[in-house]
Motif scaffolding. Sequence first.
Motif, PDB file in Angstrom:
ATOM      1  N   ALA A 211       0.808  -1.218   0.000  1.00  0.00           N
ATOM      2  CA  ALA A 211       0.000   0.000   0.000  1.00  0.00           C
ATOM      3  C   ALA A 211       0.843   1.271   0.000  1.00  0.00           C
ATOM      4  O   ALA A 211       0.318   2.372  -0.023  1.00  0.00           O
ATOM      5  N   GLY A 212       2.176   1.105   0.061  1.00  0.00           N
ATOM      6  CA  GLY A 212       3.039   2.283   0.145  1.00  0.00           C
ATOM      7  C   GLY A 212       3.214   2.762   1.575  1.00  0.00           C
ATOM      8  O   GLY A 212       3.750   3.835   1.816  1.00  0.00           O
ATOM      9  N   HIS A 213       2.763   1.949   2.542  1.00  0.00           N
ATOM     10  CA  HIS A 213       2.920   2.308   3.953  1.00  0.00           C
ATOM     11  C   HIS A 213       4.384   2.157   4.360  1.00  0.00           C
ATOM     12  O   HIS A 213       5.049   1.209   3.970  1.00  0.00           O
ATOM     13  N   THR A 214       4.869   3.106   5.135  1.00  0.00           N
ATOM     14  CA  THR A 214       6.265   3.073   5.573  1.00  0.00           C
ATOM     15  C   THR A 214       6.339   3.199   7.095  1.00  0.00           C
ATOM     16  O   THR A 214       5.400   3.673   7.736  1.00  0.00           O
ATOM     17  N   ILE A 278       1.252   2.412  -9.250  1.00  0.00           N
ATOM     18  CA  ILE A 278       0.720   3.745  -9.545  1.00  0.00           C
ATOM     19  C   ILE A 278      -0.791   3.709  -9.706  1.00  0.00           C
ATOM     20  O   ILE A 278      -1.462   4.741  -9.601  1.00  0.00           O
ATOM     21  N   ARG A 279      -1.332   2.504  -9.924  1.00  0.00           N
ATOM     22  CA  ARG A 279      -2.778   2.283 -10.068  1.00  0.00           C
ATOM     23  C   ARG A 279      -3.239   1.267  -9.018  1.00  0.00           C
ATOM     24  O   ARG A 279      -2.407   0.630  -8.384  1.00  0.00           O
ATOM     25  N   GLU A 297       0.300  12.201  -3.366  1.00  0.00           N
ATOM     26  CA  GLU A 297       0.397  10.856  -2.786  1.00  0.00           C
ATOM     27  C   GLU A 297       1.751  10.220  -3.129  1.00  0.00           C
ATOM     28  O   GLU A 297       2.415   9.629  -2.267  1.00  0.00           O
ATOM     29  N   LEU A 298       2.163  10.348  -4.386  1.00  0.00           N
ATOM     30  CA  LEU A 298       3.447   9.781  -4.810  1.00  0.00           C
ATOM     31  C   LEU A 298       4.621  10.475  -4.130  1.00  0.00           C
ATOM     32  O   LEU A 298       5.586   9.825  -3.716  1.00  0.00           O
ATOM     33  N   ALA A 333       6.372  12.358 -15.189  1.00  0.00           N
ATOM     34  CA  ALA A 333       7.114  13.573 -15.559  1.00  0.00           C
ATOM     35  C   ALA A 333       6.919  14.662 -14.508  1.00  0.00           C
ATOM     36  O   ALA A 333       7.863  15.368 -14.138  1.00  0.00           O
ATOM     37  N   GLU A 334       5.686  14.781 -13.996  1.00  0.00           N
ATOM     38  CA  GLU A 334       5.404  15.769 -12.941  1.00  0.00           C
ATOM     39  C   GLU A 334       6.192  15.446 -11.675  1.00  0.00           C
ATOM     40  O   GLU A 334       6.771  16.336 -11.040  1.00  0.00           O
ATOM     41  N   LEU A 335       6.201  14.171 -11.316  1.00  0.00           N
ATOM     42  CA  LEU A 335       6.912  13.746 -10.108  1.00  0.00           C
ATOM     43  C   LEU A 335       8.410  14.026 -10.238  1.00  0.00           C
ATOM     44  O   LEU A 335       9.034  14.585  -9.327  1.00  0.00           O
TER      45      LEU A 335
END
Length: 474
Positions: A211-214, A278-279, A297-298, A333-335
């Motif tokens: 989940a991207g939890h750290t 990413i999805r 979020e990213l 690209a934004e990131l």
Amino acid sequence: MSERIRNAAQIVPSARQVAWQELEFYSFIHFGVNTFTDKEWGLGDEDPAIFNPREFSAKQWVDVCKSAGMKGLILTCKHHDGFCLWPSAYTEYSVKNSTWRGGNGDLVKEVADACREGGLAFGVYLSPWDRHDQRYGSSLYNDYLKNQLRELLTHYGDIFCVWFDGACGEGPNGLKQIYDWDGYYEVIRELQPGAVISVCGPDVRWCGNEAGHTRDSEWSVVPAELQDCEKIQEESQHVDDGEFSKRTNSRDENLGSREAIQGKDKLTWYPAEVNTSIRPGWFYHASEDDKVRNLEELLDIYYKSVGGNSTFLLNLPPDQRGLIHENDAKRMAELGQKIKSTFQHNLAANANASATEALDENHDANRILDGDKNTYWCPKEGTEHAVIEIDLIAEQAFDRIVLKEHIQSGQRIEKLRMEYLHNGSWEQFSECTIVGYKRILKFPAITARHIRLTIEQSRWCPTISTLEVYLSSH
């Protein structure tokens, strides 16, 4: 200080682990028959002919990764369905029986070549679970998997990572496989000694969720028993019910503190990787084109993973054309632009530093400002508390500080605080627990000339190789 803590302070990474950690941010590419069936986990009975990415461009994948500032790419060469993205000599279930390139293509080669040309490190994911192969569930299957490893590790140049998960379901005969992990590792060490073996392997640890939890305190020195955690099927993936990727496991929240390592027989250097997509899914689904994670979020995951002594493995699933979708590419690209603009101008590049103590002149406080990752400050052995003052020469506004330990000497720092001189008195503006390879401190912008770093707790004696100061662009 106990002998155990002193010993823990002197556990160090291998050269391959250091090289992997320095990549910081890299991509996972989930691509295969599932891309064409709109599934997450294939059954192994899909017709190879459906695999036909007519506009496939490995260069586009590499360009998208580079636009985000990524330094590597890991490709799902074979997922649980058993379909191989290279023309393996050991199975017919591969691209050689697909429609793509008239059956003459080798997608692994094209991606490996594009990575090399673009300056990205290349890694391979190979699923031990195989829902297609009739040998699955027997010793013959272990030989098959080792042969496939040999192909992937000898035909495609340098490999930085072999990524295994522990998924172990039934094969076409209803049997489950007893994986020969040690045998797989032997092949990898023999053919690609520079490659880390990740997750179900001894070099890189799964962070414990998708989940991207750290964790706030991510220790690289942990009990050695964790190296077997993901190899135990019950601890690993179950058939995905849509909830697994959202779960975090709080019982694993504290892995390397003094309390956590107390009474453990053996400790090892086993650093964490944060992996997420990413999805919502890992493979491409057109229904998720409007569900790409937002920039905030990213960035949050980036700061907490790369900036919290982990690496960040972000999945970018190409579509049926064989391209990373425009929405995903735009977000990358934004990131990349945001990260680059934030960390391009180090305000401490010409600063001066002084410390309460230094081991010798080769380890004085200015080593933290010299831009050389191999030099570092440290006090005398056994000194666990120290203070470093930094003079930025002029008043500067800033809201980010990057700290690094010299991890080749171990991971030592347990708690520190940052202060700035304001109207003649020191005021705290940030604090953290561990530092490790890299810690990024974020805080509301302040303006100051003098900064003070106080190490409140450490093991044996602390080291710092880098201190950088930045102002983010809002």
